[in-house]
Design a protein around this motif. Structure first.
Motif, PDB file in Angstrom:
ATOM      1  N   GLN A 101     -53.739  -9.826  68.347  1.00  9.88           N
ATOM      2  CA  GLN A 101     -53.912  -9.078  67.110  1.00  9.88           C
ATOM      3  C   GLN A 101     -53.925 -10.103  65.977  1.00  9.88           C
ATOM      4  N   LEU A 102     -55.044 -10.242  65.307  1.00  9.96           N
ATOM      5  CA  LEU A 102     -55.191 -11.217  64.234  1.00  9.96           C
ATOM      6  C   LEU A 102     -55.297 -10.502  62.896  1.00  9.96           C
ATOM      7  N   ARG A 103     -54.767 -11.145  61.849  1.00 14.73           N
ATOM      8  CA  ARG A 103     -54.795 -10.544  60.522  1.00 14.73           C
ATOM      9  C   ARG A 103     -55.163 -11.588  59.472  1.00 14.73           C
ATOM     10  N   GLY A 104     -55.814 -11.106  58.429  1.00 11.58           N
ATOM     11  CA  GLY A 104     -56.085 -11.913  57.247  1.00 11.58           C
ATOM     12  C   GLY A 104     -55.615 -11.147  56.036  1.00 11.58           C
ATOM     13  N   GLN A 105     -55.092 -11.855  55.050  1.00 13.05           N
ATOM     14  CA  GLN A 105     -54.552 -11.181  53.877  1.00 13.05           C
ATOM     15  C   GLN A 105     -54.889 -11.975  52.628  1.00 13.05           C
ATOM     16  N   ALA A 106     -55.176 -11.250  51.554  1.00 10.36           N
ATOM     17  CA  ALA A 106     -55.459 -11.876  50.262  1.00 10.36           C
ATOM     18  C   ALA A 106     -54.952 -10.964  49.155  1.00 10.36           C
ATOM     19  N   SER A 107     -54.567 -11.572  48.066  1.00 15.11           N
ATOM     20  CA  SER A 107     -54.055 -10.822  46.926  1.00 15.11           C
ATOM     21  C   SER A 107     -54.681 -11.369  45.648  1.00 15.11           C
ATOM     22  N   HIS A 108     -55.046 -10.463  44.750  1.00 14.74           N
ATOM     23  CA  HIS A 108     -55.603 -10.840  43.447  1.00 14.74           C
ATOM     24  C   HIS A 108     -54.933  -9.985  42.376  1.00 14.74           C
ATOM     25  N   PRO A 109     -54.833 -10.492  41.165  1.00 18.63           N
ATOM     26  CA  PRO A 109     -54.331  -9.650  40.078  1.00 18.63           C
ATOM     27  C   PRO A 109     -55.415  -8.672  39.617  1.00 18.63           C
ATOM     28  N   ILE A 110     -54.997  -7.476  39.278  1.00 19.81           N
ATOM     29  CA  ILE A 110     -55.921  -6.462  38.776  1.00 19.81           C
ATOM     30  C   ILE A 110     -56.416  -6.906  37.395  1.00 19.81           C
ATOM     31  N   LEU A 111     -57.718  -6.895  37.203  1.00 13.14           N
ATOM     32  CA  LEU A 111     -58.297  -7.315  35.931  1.00 13.14           C
ATOM     33  C   LEU A 111     -58.489  -6.158  34.976  1.00 13.14           C
ATOM     34  N   SER A 112     -58.812  -4.982  35.525  1.00 13.93           N
ATOM     35  CA  SER A 112     -59.089  -3.831  34.693  1.00 13.93           C
ATOM     36  C   SER A 112     -58.721  -2.566  35.452  1.00 13.93           C
ATOM     37  N   THR A 113     -58.159  -1.597  34.776  1.00 11.60           N
ATOM     38  CA  THR A 113     -57.811  -0.329  35.407  1.00 11.60           C
ATOM     39  C   THR A 113     -58.768   0.787  35.019  1.00 11.60           C
ATOM     40  N   ASP A 114     -59.869   0.440  34.371  1.00 12.18           N
ATOM     41  CA  ASP A 114     -60.850   1.453  33.945  1.00 12.18           C
ATOM     42  C   ASP A 114     -61.601   1.992  35.110  1.00 12.18           C
TER      43      ASP A 114
END
Length: 114
Positions: A101-114
């Motif tokens: 079972q392989l996984r990849g993960q990434a996280s980014h900050p939200i730029l806009s909530t519109d």
């Protein structure tokens, strides 16, 4: 013994390639999610389409983790998963069912909530 060693190296190379592809697909989904945080289907589609054909990721294998409150700067995380069958004989002694079972993960900050 040499054949088993070669098959083990082949499996290791395939697993490494799959992990890099999963991480890249998760990063693509997280980049899309940073701009469109409420478009869950779009995030899943973007991540699954970013994966190469050798590592197929279904949209259901893409998971999005939201912060408790959506605001600009909050982190949004995308995780992709893939089940890889091993070629190495006797791999079930090391891994349950000869599958990884392989996984990849990434996280980014939200730029806009519109």
């Amino acid at each position: 013994v040499l054949v088993m060693l070669m098959l083990g190296l082949l499996d290791f190379g395939r697993a490494y390639y799959a992990v890099v592809a999963l991480r890249d697909a998760a990063d693509e989904g997280a980049a899309y999610a940073a701009v469109n945080p409420t478009d869950v289907l779009g995030i899943r589609r973007r991540a699954s389409e970013a994966s190469p054909q050798l590592v197929p990721i279904a949209p259901n294998d893409v998971h999005v983790v939201y912060p408790p409150v959506l605001y600009a700067g909050a982190p949004i995380t995308v995780t992709t998963s893939y089940t890889m069958d091993l070629y190495t004989p006797f791999a079930n002694m090391l891994v349950d069912g000869s599958q990884l079972q392989l996984r990849g993960q990434a996280s980014h900050p939200i730029l806009s909530t519109d």
